[in-house]
Design a protein around this motif. Structure first.
Motif, PDB file in Angstrom:
ATOM      1  N   TYR A  83      61.256 -25.372   8.754  1.00  0.00           N
ATOM      2  CA  TYR A  83      62.131 -25.716   7.634  1.00  0.00           C
ATOM      3  C   TYR A  83      61.824 -24.831   6.427  1.00  0.00           C
ATOM      4  N   PHE A  84      60.539 -24.661   6.154  1.00  0.00           N
ATOM      5  CA  PHE A  84      60.165 -23.818   5.020  1.00  0.00           C
ATOM      6  C   PHE A  84      60.635 -22.379   5.225  1.00  0.00           C
ATOM      7  N   SER A  85      60.508 -21.863   6.429  1.00  0.00           N
ATOM      8  CA  SER A  85      60.955 -20.494   6.711  1.00  0.00           C
ATOM      9  C   SER A  85      62.442 -20.348   6.411  1.00  0.00           C
ATOM     10  N   ALA A  86      63.223 -21.356   6.793  1.00  0.00           N
ATOM     11  CA  ALA A  86      64.665 -21.325   6.529  1.00  0.00           C
ATOM     12  C   ALA A  86      64.947 -21.359   5.030  1.00  0.00           C
ATOM     13  N   VAL A  87      64.185 -22.197   4.311  1.00  0.00           N
ATOM     14  CA  VAL A  87      64.357 -22.300   2.856  1.00  0.00           C
ATOM     15  C   VAL A  87      63.992 -20.981   2.183  1.00  0.00           C
ATOM     16  N   PHE A  88      62.892 -20.359   2.614  1.00  0.00           N
ATOM     17  CA  PHE A  88      62.479 -19.093   2.018  1.00  0.00           C
ATOM     18  C   PHE A  88      63.587 -18.052   2.153  1.00  0.00           C
ATOM     19  N   GLN A  89      64.205 -18.009   3.332  1.00  0.00           N
ATOM     20  CA  GLN A  89      65.269 -17.032   3.574  1.00  0.00           C
ATOM     21  C   GLN A  89      66.479 -17.317   2.687  1.00  0.00           C
ATOM     22  N   LYS A  90      66.837 -18.591   2.552  1.00  0.00           N
ATOM     23  CA  LYS A  90      67.994 -18.953   1.738  1.00  0.00           C
ATOM     24  C   LYS A  90      67.792 -18.650   0.260  1.00  0.00           C
ATOM     25  N   LEU A  91      66.564 -18.901  -0.219  1.00  0.00           N
ATOM     26  CA  LEU A  91      66.294 -18.733  -1.645  1.00  0.00           C
ATOM     27  C   LEU A  91      65.784 -17.341  -1.990  1.00  0.00           C
ATOM     28  N   GLY A  92      65.505 -16.548  -0.976  1.00  0.00           N
ATOM     29  CA  GLY A  92      65.007 -15.201  -1.232  1.00  0.00           C
ATOM     30  C   GLY A  92      63.603 -15.194  -1.809  1.00  0.00           C
ATOM     31  N   VAL A  93      62.745 -16.127  -1.336  1.00  0.00           N
ATOM     32  CA  VAL A  93      61.377 -16.224  -1.828  1.00  0.00           C
ATOM     33  C   VAL A  93      60.406 -16.053  -0.667  1.00  0.00           C
ATOM     34  N   GLN A  94      59.095 -16.022  -1.018  1.00  0.00           N
ATOM     35  CA  GLN A  94      58.093 -15.732   0.007  1.00  0.00           C
ATOM     36  C   GLN A  94      57.158 -16.891   0.311  1.00  0.00           C
ATOM     37  N   ASP A  95      57.146 -17.915  -0.545  1.00  0.00           N
ATOM     38  CA  ASP A  95      56.183 -18.979  -0.312  1.00  0.00           C
ATOM     39  C   ASP A  95      56.674 -20.290  -0.902  1.00  0.00           C
ATOM     40  N   ARG A  96      55.896 -21.355  -0.654  1.00  0.00           N
ATOM     41  CA  ARG A  96      56.256 -22.710  -1.090  1.00  0.00           C
ATOM     42  C   ARG A  96      56.375 -22.826  -2.597  1.00  0.00           C
ATOM     43  N   THR A  97      55.418 -22.235  -3.312  1.00  0.00           N
ATOM     44  CA  THR A  97      55.435 -22.353  -4.767  1.00  0.00           C
ATOM     45  C   THR A  97      56.710 -21.757  -5.339  1.00  0.00           C
ATOM     46  N   GLN A  98      57.068 -20.570  -4.891  1.00  0.00           N
ATOM     47  CA  GLN A  98      58.279 -19.919  -5.377  1.00  0.00           C
ATOM     48  C   GLN A  98      59.520 -20.714  -4.982  1.00  0.00           C
ATOM     49  N   ALA A  99      59.510 -21.317  -3.791  1.00  0.00           N
ATOM     50  CA  ALA A  99      60.659 -22.111  -3.348  1.00  0.00           C
ATOM     51  C   ALA A  99      60.838 -23.340  -4.230  1.00  0.00           C
ATOM     52  N   VAL A 100      59.736 -24.025  -4.534  1.00  0.00           N
ATOM     53  CA  VAL A 100      59.811 -25.207  -5.398  1.00  0.00           C
ATOM     54  C   VAL A 100      60.286 -24.818  -6.788  1.00  0.00           C
ATOM     55  N   LEU A 101      59.743 -23.720  -7.324  1.00  0.00           N
ATOM     56  CA  LEU A 101      60.161 -23.263  -8.654  1.00  0.00           C
ATOM     57  C   LEU A 101      61.653 -22.931  -8.678  1.00  0.00           C
ATOM     58  N   ALA A 102      62.134 -22.236  -7.638  1.00  0.00           N
ATOM     59  CA  ALA A 102      63.544 -21.874  -7.577  1.00  0.00           C
ATOM     60  C   ALA A 102      64.437 -23.102  -7.476  1.00  0.00           C
ATOM     61  N   ALA A 103      64.015 -24.069  -6.659  1.00  0.00           N
ATOM     62  CA  ALA A 103      64.816 -25.293  -6.499  1.00  0.00           C
ATOM     63  C   ALA A 103      64.844 -26.104  -7.787  1.00  0.00           C
ATOM     64  N   GLN A 104      63.714 -26.173  -8.492  1.00  0.00           N
ATOM     65  CA  GLN A 104      63.670 -26.898  -9.760  1.00  0.00           C
ATOM     66  C   GLN A 104      64.524 -26.194 -10.815  1.00  0.00           C
ATOM     67  N   GLN A 105      64.477 -24.891 -10.809  1.00  0.00           N
ATOM     68  CA  GLN A 105      65.265 -24.120 -11.777  1.00  0.00           C
ATOM     69  C   GLN A 105      66.756 -24.375 -11.594  1.00  0.00           C
ATOM     70  N   ARG A 106      67.172 -24.569 -10.349  1.00  0.00           N
ATOM     71  CA  ARG A 106      68.586 -24.809 -10.067  1.00  0.00           C
ATOM     72  C   ARG A 106      68.979 -26.283 -10.226  1.00  0.00           C
ATOM     73  N   GLY A 107      67.978 -27.114 -10.537  1.00  0.00           N
ATOM     74  CA  GLY A 107      68.268 -28.523 -10.708  1.00  0.00           C
ATOM     75  C   GLY A 107      68.484 -29.270  -9.408  1.00  0.00           C
ATOM     76  N   TRP A 108      67.959 -28.728  -8.301  1.00  0.00           N
ATOM     77  CA  TRP A 108      68.159 -29.351  -6.987  1.00  0.00           C
ATOM     78  C   TRP A 108      67.146 -30.458  -6.730  1.00  0.00           C
ATOM     79  N   ILE A 109      65.948 -30.328  -7.320  1.00  0.00           N
ATOM     80  CA  ILE A 109      64.919 -31.345  -7.100  1.00  0.00           C
ATOM     81  C   ILE A 109      64.315 -31.755  -8.437  1.00  0.00           C
TER      82      ILE A 109
END
Length: 221
Positions: A195-221
């Motif tokens: 699941y994380f690998s799929a999220v990284f690809q969708k968000l264009g990030v490399q790790d969990r921290t960047q994915a969480v930051l990107a999702a928070q920035q977009r107001g998703w979580i």
């Protein structure tokens, strides 16, 4: 007999030999931690990582030849699965955000206790992320200045995470490791990683921290 906990192999990167020696002595007193090697700058760190393939890297920021931010970025590009904790005396905002953007999974100040550092190492090794509380406040303050999506608005676009992926991101934002997330959602740990690998690809990030930051920035979580 109880199952033996696997040893976590570490690479210490700092331009001060006396600090590396002190860290080595302290960390090797912690159960399950072993210092596999040391490096005095970012360039040496890249060479040492290729030779040793450690589990976790403790990376200073200000170093000659190649600094810690640049070394972290290059290391993540060459070895996307490597796990790096920035360990520094500097909590300057620019260093914080550059370090996290480069792909560090942890950001700690050198005044942390040995026990706190050991906990951070184990957390990052298990797939989690850990940021010094004072640093986390800076990150949250930065989020507060960013425009957020209206509350309740669903993520749009063909590359938006699925509801299950968002659920996993929410748990990651709480600091849960992959194993803990798997337990919460009754999934296999490998499934969580997928699941994380799929999220990284969708968000264009490399790790969990960047994915969480990107999702928070977009107001998703």
């Amino acid at each position: 007999m109880p199952e033996e906990t696997p040893t976590i192999h570490l690479l210490l990167v700092d331009d001060q030999p006396i600090l590396r020696q002190g860290l080595r002595l302290l960390l090797q007193m912690e159960p399950g931690l072993h210092v596999a090697g040391e490096a005095g700058n970012g360039q040496e760190a890249l060479q040492a990582y290729e030779r040793l393939l450690p589990d976790v890297v403790l990376m200073d920021i200000r170093m000659p030849v190649l600094d810690g931010v640049a070394a972290t970025q290059q290391m993540r590009q060459r070895w996307p699965d490597c796990k790096i904790i920035i360990l520094t005396t500097f909590d300057d905002d620019a260093y914080v955000f550059e370090g996290l953007r480069a792909g560090a999974l942890g950001y700690l100040l050198k005044d942390v206790s040995t026990q706190e550092l050991a906990t951070a190492i184990r957390t990052v090794n298990e797939g989690g992320a850990l940021i010094e509380p004072s640093i986390a406040r800076k990150v949250l303050a930065e989020f507060s200045r960013l425009p957020a999506a209206p509350r309740g608005e669903a993520p749009g676009g063909p590359e938006a995470p699925t509801e299950r992926e968002l659920e996993i991101l929410r748990l990651a934002a709480q600091g849960l490791t992959n194993r803990q997330i798997a337990g919460e959602l009754y999934l296999a740990e490998g499934t969580v990683k997928n699941y994380f690998s799929a999220v990284f690809q969708k968000l264009g990030v490399q790790d969990r921290t960047q994915a969480v930051l990107a999702a928070q920035q977009r107001g998703w979580i």
